[in-house]
Enzyme design. Structure first.
Site, short mmCIF file in Angstrom:
data_model
loop_
_atom_site.label_atom_id
_atom_site.label_comp_id
_atom_site.label_asym_id
_atom_site.label_seq_id
_atom_site.Cartn_x
_atom_site.Cartn_y
_atom_site.Cartn_z
N HIS A 54 -76.93 -9.52 -57.13
CA HIS A 54 -76.12 -10.48 -56.15
C HIS A 54 -74.55 -10.15 -56.55
CE1 HIS A 54 -75.67 -14.44 -54.38
NE2 HIS A 54 -74.38 -14.28 -54.70
N HIS A 62 -70.31 -9.99 -55.27
CA HIS A 62 -69.35 -9.91 -54.15
C HIS A 62 -68.40 -9.05 -54.47
CE1 HIS A 62 -70.87 -13.88 -52.50
NE2 HIS A 62 -71.40 -14.03 -53.84
N LYS A 120 -78.89 -12.37 -45.62
CA LYS A 120 -78.50 -13.46 -46.70
C LYS A 120 -78.11 -14.80 -45.83
CE LYS A 120 -76.70 -15.61 -50.10
NZ LYS A 120 -75.68 -15.43 -50.80
N HIS A 137 -78.76 -18.92 -50.11
CA HIS A 137 -77.94 -19.81 -51.04
C HIS A 137 -78.66 -21.05 -50.87
CE1 HIS A 137 -73.81 -20.83 -52.69
NE2 HIS A 137 -74.47 -22.06 -52.54
N HIS A 139 -79.09 -17.22 -57.01
CA HIS A 139 -78.46 -17.85 -58.29
C HIS A 139 -79.10 -19.28 -58.62
CE1 HIS A 139 -76.42 -19.35 -54.96
NE2 HIS A 139 -75.65 -18.46 -54.78
N ASP A 173 -73.67 -12.55 -59.39
CA ASP A 173 -72.74 -13.48 -58.44
C ASP A 173 -71.31 -13.44 -58.92
OD1 ASP A 173 -72.24 -15.13 -56.40
OD2 ASP A 173 -72.60 -16.85 -57.40
C1 NCD Z 1 -69.13 -17.03 -54.27
C2 NCD Z 1 -67.87 -16.48 -53.47
O1 NCD Z 1 -66.79 -16.54 -53.99
O2 NCD Z 1 -68.09 -15.47 -52.71
N1 NCD Z 1 -68.75 -18.28 -54.77
C3 NCD Z 1 -69.61 -18.64 -55.86
O3 NCD Z 1 -68.98 -19.68 -56.22
N2 NCD Z 1 -70.54 -18.30 -56.20
C4 NCD Z 1 -70.02 -17.28 -52.90
C5 NCD Z 1 -71.43 -17.81 -53.30
O4 NCD Z 1 -72.18 -17.00 -53.84
O5 NCD Z 1 -71.63 -18.84 -53.32
ZN ZN Z 2 -72.67 -15.30 -54.47
#
Ligand code: NCD
Ligand code: ZN
Length: 345
Positions: free
Chosen positions: A12, A14, A94, A131, A165, A237
């Site tokens: 997971h 970003h 997702k 999520h 998460h 995450d």
């Molecule tokens: C994530 C993001 O910034 O894209 N932020 C987070 O707090 N985890 C998005 C997510 O996975 O909730």
């Molecule tokens: Zn995330």
């Protein structure tokens, strides 16, 4: 002392776009053989065309370092044709409840209407990554969402469902009741509680969704992860935001943990005397459950003190300024090169 992890995966992640992508992707590529890339870009990744363009941008940002970006589609109503066409090029779809986190406004507003697309995912054997938070009181959101997970698991018994998460003892209990369900766990939720975020001076670097919970919740997560639960997968995450989006009124949610992921995990497992369970958490469980086959990639760490930099360009990493007991041999963690740091971030 040295340790080599075989084909670690971040399930997971970003990576963002543009300058931010170029800044952060090399940290993941240095530590992982592959990662599940989240689709919540400013314009969501919700078509095969956008999946392909994003995959190409990620490959360019990773350069020569072998790293497989496992792509996801942003949940919306999809036709069978769309999903059949995308199936070989994505690892899952997702789902975000609308507005629940960063760049999720295009998410689901009415859960009563998702059935037909979820049924297609079940039939086509495409994993659904969720999520799982309601819009209720912030500490109760994940637990309240378990009702939706239960509905999904019971209504679609062959659906491969991933709770993303997870942060609560209740989610761990839920996981044990449904064999078709897996879950990712982040590094930061294994290390911090709400006290670290807001118990003393407010820490925007630790503010994320889902918010870190209670010591009891963290203990349950640790017990399951460190005890070698077979359906728990590491998913950092890692969610970078530039400092001006974190240190301001209206702090963005997200912890940028990519640079420290493996050194901090090794330290946590070693201190708990559970290093033997780390390979399953960072690789084998994910490979088995997601049926991933990819070339072996050994990632080496050395037991050497390593002080986490205060920032990389204009992004602050998780554990900034802390000294960890393990260091990556392929040290991406030094000063960011001029080339990578010169973008807007
Ligand atoms: C994530 C993001 O910034 O894209 N932020 C987070 O707090 N985890 C998005 C997510 O996975 O909730
Ligand atoms: Zn995330």
């Amino acid at each position: 002392m040295e340790l080599t992890l075989d084909t670690p995966l971040d399930m997971h992640l970003h990576l963002r776009e543009g300058d931010m992508l170029r800044l952060v992707a090399p940290f993941s590529a240095a530590q992982f053989a592959g990662g599940v890339v989240m689709p919540n870009l400013v314009q969501p990744v919700d078509s095969l065309e956008r999946v392909r363009a994003y995959r190409a941008a990620i490959a360019a940002a990773c350069g020569a370092e072998p790293f497989v970006p496992y792509m996801t589609l942003f949940f919306r109503d999809y036709s069978r044709e769309e999903l059949v066409a995308a199936k070989e090029e994505i690892i899952g779809v997702k789902l975000y409840p609308a507005g629940i986190t960063t760049q999720s406004e295009a998410g689901v507003r009415d859960f009563d209407r998702i059935g037909p697309t979820v049924a297609l995912l079940e039939e086509l054997d495409i994993p659904l990554l969720v999520h799982g938070e309601t819009t209720g009181f912030v500490m109760d959101r994940e637990e309240e969402f378990l009702a939706v997970y239960r509905w999904l698991a019971e209504t679609f018994p062959r659906l491969r469902l991933v709770m993303e998460h997870i942060t609560t003892a209740a989610a761990i209990e839920f996981l044990d009741r449904f064999e078709t369900v897996a879950a990712t766990v982040t590094l930061h939720h294994l290390l911090i509680t709400l006290d670290d975020v807001a118990g003393s001076l407010l820490r925007p670097d630790l503010f994320c969704k889902p918010i870190a919970k209670t010591p009891r919740d963290r203990a349950a997560l640790r017990q399951a992860v460190l005890g070698g639960h077979p359906r728990l997968l590491f998913g950092s995450d890692s969610a970078p935001h530039p400092r001006h989006k974190k240190e301001c009124l209206g702090c963005a949610a997200g912890v940028f943990s990519a640079p420290v992921a493996l050194p901090a995990l090794v330290e946590l497992f070693e201190q708990a005397g559970c290093l033997e369970h780390l390979p399953a958490f960072v690789s084998a469980n994910a490979r088995r459950l997601y049926r991933i086959e990819l070339p072996a990639k050994g990632v080496r760490l050395a037991r050497l003190p390593w002080r986490v930099p205060e920032h990389y360009a204009r992004v602050c990493p998780f554990l900034a300024g802390k000294t960890l007991g393990w260091k990556l041999e392929n040290d991406m963690a030094g000063p960011v090169s001029i080339e990578r740091g010169q973008g807007r971030w």
